[in-house]
Structure formats: C-alpha cells, structure tokens
Motif scaffolding. Sequence first.
Motif, mmCIF file in Angstrom:
data_model
loop_
_atom_site.group_PDB
_atom_site.id
_atom_site.type_symbol
_atom_site.label_atom_id
_atom_site.label_comp_id
_atom_site.label_asym_id
_atom_site.label_seq_id
_atom_site.Cartn_x
_atom_site.Cartn_y
_atom_site.Cartn_z
ATOM 1 N N LYS A 168 0.827 -1.203 0.000
ATOM 2 C CA LYS A 168 0.000 0.000 0.000
ATOM 3 C C LYS A 168 0.861 1.252 0.000
ATOM 4 N N LYS A 198 1.118 4.196 -3.068
ATOM 5 C CA LYS A 198 1.043 5.651 -2.904
ATOM 6 C C LYS A 198 2.262 6.327 -3.527
ATOM 7 N N THR A 200 1.838 6.567 -7.379
ATOM 8 C CA THR A 200 0.990 7.667 -7.849
ATOM 9 C C THR A 200 1.670 9.015 -7.632
ATOM 10 N N LYS A 201 2.413 9.130 -6.532
ATOM 11 C CA LYS A 201 3.147 10.367 -6.275
ATOM 12 C C LYS A 201 4.198 10.610 -7.352
ATOM 13 N N ALA A 238 -1.144 3.260 -9.788
ATOM 14 C CA ALA A 238 -1.120 2.566 -8.503
ATOM 15 C C ALA A 238 -1.021 1.059 -8.714
#
Length: 320
Positions: A200, A204, A207-208, A213
């Motif tokens: 998880k 993140k 996507t950053k 994702a």
Amino acid sequence: MTASSTRRATAAHHRLAAVGAIAVAGTLILTGCGDQTDKGSSSSESASSSSAPLASKLPADIRKAGVIKVGSDIAYPPVEYMENGKAVGIDPDIADALGKQLGVRFDFQNGKFAQLIVGLQAKRFNVIMSAMNDTKDRQNGIDSDTGKKIGNGIDFVDYFTAGTSILVQKGNPKGIKTLDDLCGKVVALQQGTTSEGIAKAQSKKCTKDGKKAINLQTFDTDPEALLRLKQGASVADLNDFPVAAYNAKTSGGGKDFEVVGDQIEAGPYGIGVSKESTQLRDALQAAVNAIIKNGEYQKIMEKWNVVDGAVTEAKINGGS
C-alpha cells in the motif's frame, strides 16, 4: 489487525527479516490453514514442571493447567504449517524448547492471521506465535492505515528477525526487480500482513511519482495469493523472506517461483502477549534467553536453515 495493524503492520514493518535459504522439503499447498479457524489443534511436547528450571516464573493458573494456548495461522511454511495433523516448523520447534524450560505444553490453535490479536485480547489463547512482526503500531493498538487507536495493543517477546521479499514466477517473465516495478501491475498477497502495508505504501509512492497505482489483491491465506501468481493472474507476491525462499525451492519442485531483489525492511518476530500478562511475558523472555544460552535455539535455526535470522537476546517490544 485491521488487516495491516496485526500481522505485519505498516509499510515499515513486516512478519520476518534477513534469513538464509530455506532447505526443507514441502509443497505449495502445505499452508492452506487461514480458513480453518479453530478446526483442530496441535500440541508441542514439554518436560514436566518438576524438571523445568523456569516453571516458577509462570503465572500460577498456567502452571496448574500445564498448557500455554497458542494462536497461530498455521499456513506459513517453514515458520509453521500442518503435517500429518500436527503443527510443525520453526515456531513449533521453538515452542517445544520453551516448554522444556517452563514445564508446560504449547498447544497450537489454528486461526486466520488477521484475527489473532483480537483472539488474544478476547482470551481465546494465551499467546500468539505466527511469524508476527513486532511493530510499534501493534504494541500501541494503532491501525496502520488510518493512524487511529483501535485497541490496547499487545506486548512482544522478540525471538527472530526477518524481512520481506518479492516472489515472482520462475524466470521472472515480467522483469520485476524492485518495488518500483510493481507500479500499475497486479500484486496478490495475504491480507492483514506487513507485506500488505508495504504494498500500500509503495502504491502511494507510485501515484506520487506519476505512475499507476498497484492493483492489490488480498486473500485470507498466502496459498491463495501464491496460486494467483502461479496462474499468472498477478506478477508478484510479497512474503517474509524465509517463506518466499521456501516456496521458491519447493513449489513445483522449484519450477514455479523465484525470489528477486533485496529483502525489504527487516524487523523482529515476536511472541504476542496481552498487556495484562506481564508475568507470562517475562517468563517467556527468560525461557527464550535460556534456550539461546543452552544451544537449543541454535539447533533449531540450523535445522530450518534460518541462522541469518537468529537473535542473540530476547528483547521485549524491540520492534520499531
């Protein structure tokens, strides 16, 4: 555990860490136990309390009963798995050695990993031994996904160290080498684990960084996740290194999987104990230190080829 707050809690905390290659025999479906909650149990053998040097350290009620009930997801070879109706593996062997010191029998009771801390707090068993990483979130009863307080937390007696590995299909057809290679891809793993928290957190990060994702698929048991990987429905499974190495060596005669990349975020395994059970916790710490000193612990590490994960001292709540 909200899933991630109980077994392997956050992206920064796992079920296990750096350990050597696993050389025990077995097969992929050795571990199908997560859905067998409370169906049967397996007991370790121990010396009688009269010959046990540390029996007096135990709480009177446990000493009188002669048994420590152990909550465990017995589907995680080589740490714990069922063989001929009995729990075997690293944890049961350590429990046997501890039983000789304490003069009690360790009775392994099968359950889903994500429900073990709840079961402990409900007093369904006395301790947890299930390749559970000792983390601050678990100690403090924090949901690693939300950061919110969800319980009293538990204490740990640390007895092993390990990290997470990436397991892929044999030949690594998707070219997976690091967590960054999982962006935008399907990853299957067991829910309620530190590996889930790592995935998880990586998603993140993906996507950053402007990438897609991770498409994360979680299952009650690790064998279900491994089956998805074997079928090509996912590109990877994240697992504690000893377990990943074991499956790579044994599944399909070593033709199904392989481990890629470096281990991720090594941390301690702990025997989980209720915050209220301080006497039991301290007795377990003394027993672990005793088997380290007398050499029984080292023999178990050598038997399962996990000497790189051995500790030299049993700490209480040493996880971060």
